[in-house]
Design a protein around this motif. Structure first.
Motif, mmCIF file in Angstrom:
data_model
loop_
_atom_site.group_PDB
_atom_site.id
_atom_site.type_symbol
_atom_site.label_atom_id
_atom_site.label_comp_id
_atom_site.label_asym_id
_atom_site.label_seq_id
_atom_site.Cartn_x
_atom_site.Cartn_y
_atom_site.Cartn_z
ATOM 1 N N GLN A 1 -8.317 14.449 8.791
ATOM 2 C CA GLN A 1 -7.671 15.763 8.862
ATOM 3 C C GLN A 1 -6.662 16.016 7.736
ATOM 4 O O GLN A 1 -5.947 17.009 7.768
ATOM 5 C CB GLN A 1 -6.951 15.896 10.213
ATOM 6 N N TYR A 2 -6.597 15.128 6.757
ATOM 7 C CA TYR A 2 -5.523 15.195 5.766
ATOM 8 C C TYR A 2 -5.424 16.542 5.050
ATOM 9 O O TYR A 2 -4.328 17.004 4.717
ATOM 10 C CB TYR A 2 -5.653 14.057 4.749
ATOM 11 N N GLN A 3 -6.537 17.220 4.808
ATOM 12 C CA GLN A 3 -6.511 18.448 4.012
ATOM 13 C C GLN A 3 -5.690 19.560 4.649
ATOM 14 O O GLN A 3 -5.179 20.416 3.943
ATOM 15 C CB GLN A 3 -7.925 18.930 3.724
ATOM 16 N N LYS A 4 -5.563 19.550 5.957
ATOM 17 C CA LYS A 4 -4.769 20.601 6.587
ATOM 18 C C LYS A 4 -3.272 20.304 6.532
ATOM 19 O O LYS A 4 -2.476 21.188 6.812
ATOM 20 C CB LYS A 4 -5.238 20.868 8.017
ATOM 21 N N TRP A 5 -2.878 19.072 6.170
ATOM 22 C CA TRP A 5 -1.461 18.703 6.160
ATOM 23 C C TRP A 5 -0.883 18.449 4.780
ATOM 24 O O TRP A 5 0.321 18.573 4.583
ATOM 25 C CB TRP A 5 -1.235 17.463 7.006
ATOM 26 N N TYR A 6 -1.707 18.060 3.833
ATOM 27 C CA TYR A 6 -1.192 17.663 2.517
ATOM 28 C C TYR A 6 -1.723 18.576 1.423
ATOM 29 O O TYR A 6 -2.874 18.987 1.445
ATOM 30 C CB TYR A 6 -1.612 16.230 2.164
ATOM 31 N N GLU A 7 -0.878 18.813 0.431
ATOM 32 C CA GLU A 7 -1.329 19.499 -0.773
ATOM 33 C C GLU A 7 -2.036 18.525 -1.700
ATOM 34 O O GLU A 7 -2.738 18.928 -2.601
ATOM 35 C CB GLU A 7 -0.137 20.164 -1.465
ATOM 36 N N GLY A 8 -1.829 17.251 -1.473
ATOM 37 C CA GLY A 8 -2.488 16.208 -2.252
ATOM 38 C C GLY A 8 -1.912 14.854 -1.891
ATOM 39 O O GLY A 8 -0.821 14.769 -1.331
ATOM 40 N N PHE A 9 -2.686 13.799 -2.180
ATOM 41 C CA PHE A 9 -2.188 12.447 -1.916
ATOM 42 C C PHE A 9 -2.781 11.473 -2.919
ATOM 43 O O PHE A 9 -3.760 11.763 -3.610
ATOM 44 C CB PHE A 9 -2.500 12.004 -0.480
ATOM 45 N N HIS A 10 -2.155 10.308 -2.976
ATOM 46 C CA HIS A 10 -2.594 9.232 -3.854
ATOM 47 C C HIS A 10 -2.193 7.923 -3.182
ATOM 48 O O HIS A 10 -1.097 7.824 -2.620
ATOM 49 C CB HIS A 10 -1.912 9.362 -5.223
ATOM 50 N N VAL A 11 -3.060 6.923 -3.213
ATOM 51 C CA VAL A 11 -2.768 5.621 -2.637
ATOM 52 C C VAL A 11 -2.826 4.568 -3.740
ATOM 53 O O VAL A 11 -3.744 4.575 -4.555
ATOM 54 C CB VAL A 11 -3.777 5.263 -1.519
ATOM 55 N N ALA B 1 0.876 -1.173 0.000
ATOM 56 C CA ALA B 1 0.000 0.000 0.000
ATOM 57 C C ALA B 1 0.909 1.218 0.000
ATOM 58 O O ALA B 1 1.537 1.529 1.015
ATOM 59 C CB ALA B 1 -0.922 -0.007 1.209
ATOM 60 N N ALA B 2 1.015 1.855 -1.155
ATOM 61 C CA ALA B 2 1.876 3.026 -1.300
ATOM 62 C C ALA B 2 1.057 4.281 -1.040
ATOM 63 O O ALA B 2 0.042 4.516 -1.696
ATOM 64 C CB ALA B 2 2.481 3.077 -2.701
ATOM 65 N N PHE B 3 1.490 5.052 -0.071
ATOM 66 C CA PHE B 3 0.846 6.318 0.271
ATOM 67 C C PHE B 3 1.779 7.420 -0.208
ATOM 68 O O PHE B 3 2.849 7.638 0.349
ATOM 69 C CB PHE B 3 0.607 6.415 1.777
ATOM 70 N N ILE B 4 1.390 8.081 -1.291
ATOM 71 C CA ILE B 4 2.195 9.113 -1.941
ATOM 72 C C ILE B 4 1.531 10.448 -1.643
ATOM 73 O O ILE B 4 0.332 10.601 -1.852
ATOM 74 C CB ILE B 4 2.263 8.867 -3.460
ATOM 75 N N PHE B 5 2.325 11.400 -1.138
ATOM 76 C CA PHE B 5 1.724 12.677 -0.772
ATOM 77 C C PHE B 5 2.708 13.823 -0.943
ATOM 78 O O PHE B 5 3.915 13.629 -1.013
ATOM 79 C CB PHE B 5 1.199 12.642 0.662
ATOM 80 N N VAL B 6 2.150 15.015 -1.034
ATOM 81 C CA VAL B 6 2.941 16.243 -1.102
ATOM 82 C C VAL B 6 2.702 16.998 0.200
ATOM 83 O O VAL B 6 1.564 17.253 0.584
ATOM 84 C CB VAL B 6 2.543 17.107 -2.319
ATOM 85 N N VAL C 1 11.704 9.979 -0.551
ATOM 86 C CA VAL C 1 11.439 11.406 -0.728
ATOM 87 C C VAL C 1 12.067 11.808 -2.056
ATOM 88 O O VAL C 1 13.221 11.471 -2.323
ATOM 89 C CB VAL C 1 12.054 12.249 0.418
ATOM 90 N N GLU C 2 11.296 12.519 -2.879
ATOM 91 C CA GLU C 2 11.851 12.971 -4.155
ATOM 92 C C GLU C 2 12.971 13.981 -3.882
ATOM 93 O O GLU C 2 13.020 14.596 -2.808
ATOM 94 C CB GLU C 2 10.764 13.570 -5.041
ATOM 95 N N PRO C 3 13.874 14.182 -4.830
ATOM 96 C CA PRO C 3 15.013 15.091 -4.602
ATOM 97 C C PRO C 3 14.616 16.495 -4.150
ATOM 98 O O PRO C 3 15.320 17.112 -3.352
ATOM 99 C CB PRO C 3 15.711 15.132 -5.957
ATOM 100 N N GLU C 4 13.493 17.014 -4.616
ATOM 101 C CA GLU C 4 13.051 18.350 -4.210
ATOM 102 C C GLU C 4 12.540 18.359 -2.777
ATOM 103 O O GLU C 4 12.391 19.414 -2.172
ATOM 104 C CB GLU C 4 11.967 18.890 -5.151
ATOM 105 N N GLY C 5 12.212 17.185 -2.229
ATOM 106 C CA GLY C 5 11.854 17.058 -0.830
ATOM 107 C C GLY C 5 10.406 17.275 -0.457
ATOM 108 O O GLY C 5 10.054 17.205 0.716
ATOM 109 N N LYS C 6 9.520 17.523 -1.422
ATOM 110 C CA LYS C 6 8.113 17.757 -1.063
ATOM 111 C C LYS C 6 7.241 16.514 -1.251
ATOM 112 O O LYS C 6 6.366 16.247 -0.452
ATOM 113 C CB LYS C 6 7.547 18.908 -1.887
ATOM 114 N N LYS C 7 7.482 15.772 -2.324
ATOM 115 C CA LYS C 7 6.682 14.574 -2.566
ATOM 116 C C LYS C 7 7.338 13.392 -1.850
ATOM 117 O O LYS C 7 8.539 13.179 -1.954
ATOM 118 C CB LYS C 7 6.567 14.265 -4.058
#
Length: 113
Positions: free
Chosen positions: A76-86, A5-10, A42-48
């Motif tokens: 509460q995810y909306q206050k912490w993430y700019e977006g996510f995908h599972v 289960a991959a939880f990918i988020f910004v 963590v991607e090289p830019e550090g956000k995703k």
């Protein structure tokens, strides 16, 4: 059979409550019967970011998904993430050359072509 289960988020505005719940979620995952491990990237830019959890079977993943702490964080995810995908996937095979330690069952064997 095994599941991932991959939880990918910004990242967004991560506050103390986020880090508190994140630690509790990690403990809850590890305490779930059928938890096999987690890998984080963590991607090289550090956000995703990507946290991929591995589970023995559907029942283990479902048990974790229904954990009250996990459900609280999801509300509460909306206050912490700019977006996510599972992404949930059935893992059919893992292998490697044996140079990396792994919690995954088949990865301890040497690569066979």
């Amino acid at each position: 059979m095994m599941l991932s289960a991959a939880f990918i988020f910004v990242d967004g505005a991560l506050d103390e409550e986020f880090f508190r719940l994140d630690g509790l979620i990690e403990q809850a995952a590890k305490a779930t019967d059928g938890y096999l491990g987690v890998e984080r990237w963590v991607e090289p830019e550090g956000k995703k970011r990507n946290s991929t959890y591995y589970w023995r079977d559907d029942a283990a993943l479902k048990s974790f998904s229904n954990n009250p702490i996990h459900l609280e964080a999801k509300r509460q995810y909306q206050k912490w993430y700019e977006g996510f995908h599972v992404i949930i996937a059935r893992v059919e095979k893992t292998y490697g050359d044996g140079a990396l330690d792994s919690f995954l069952p088949d990865n301890r064997a040497k690569f066979r072509s």
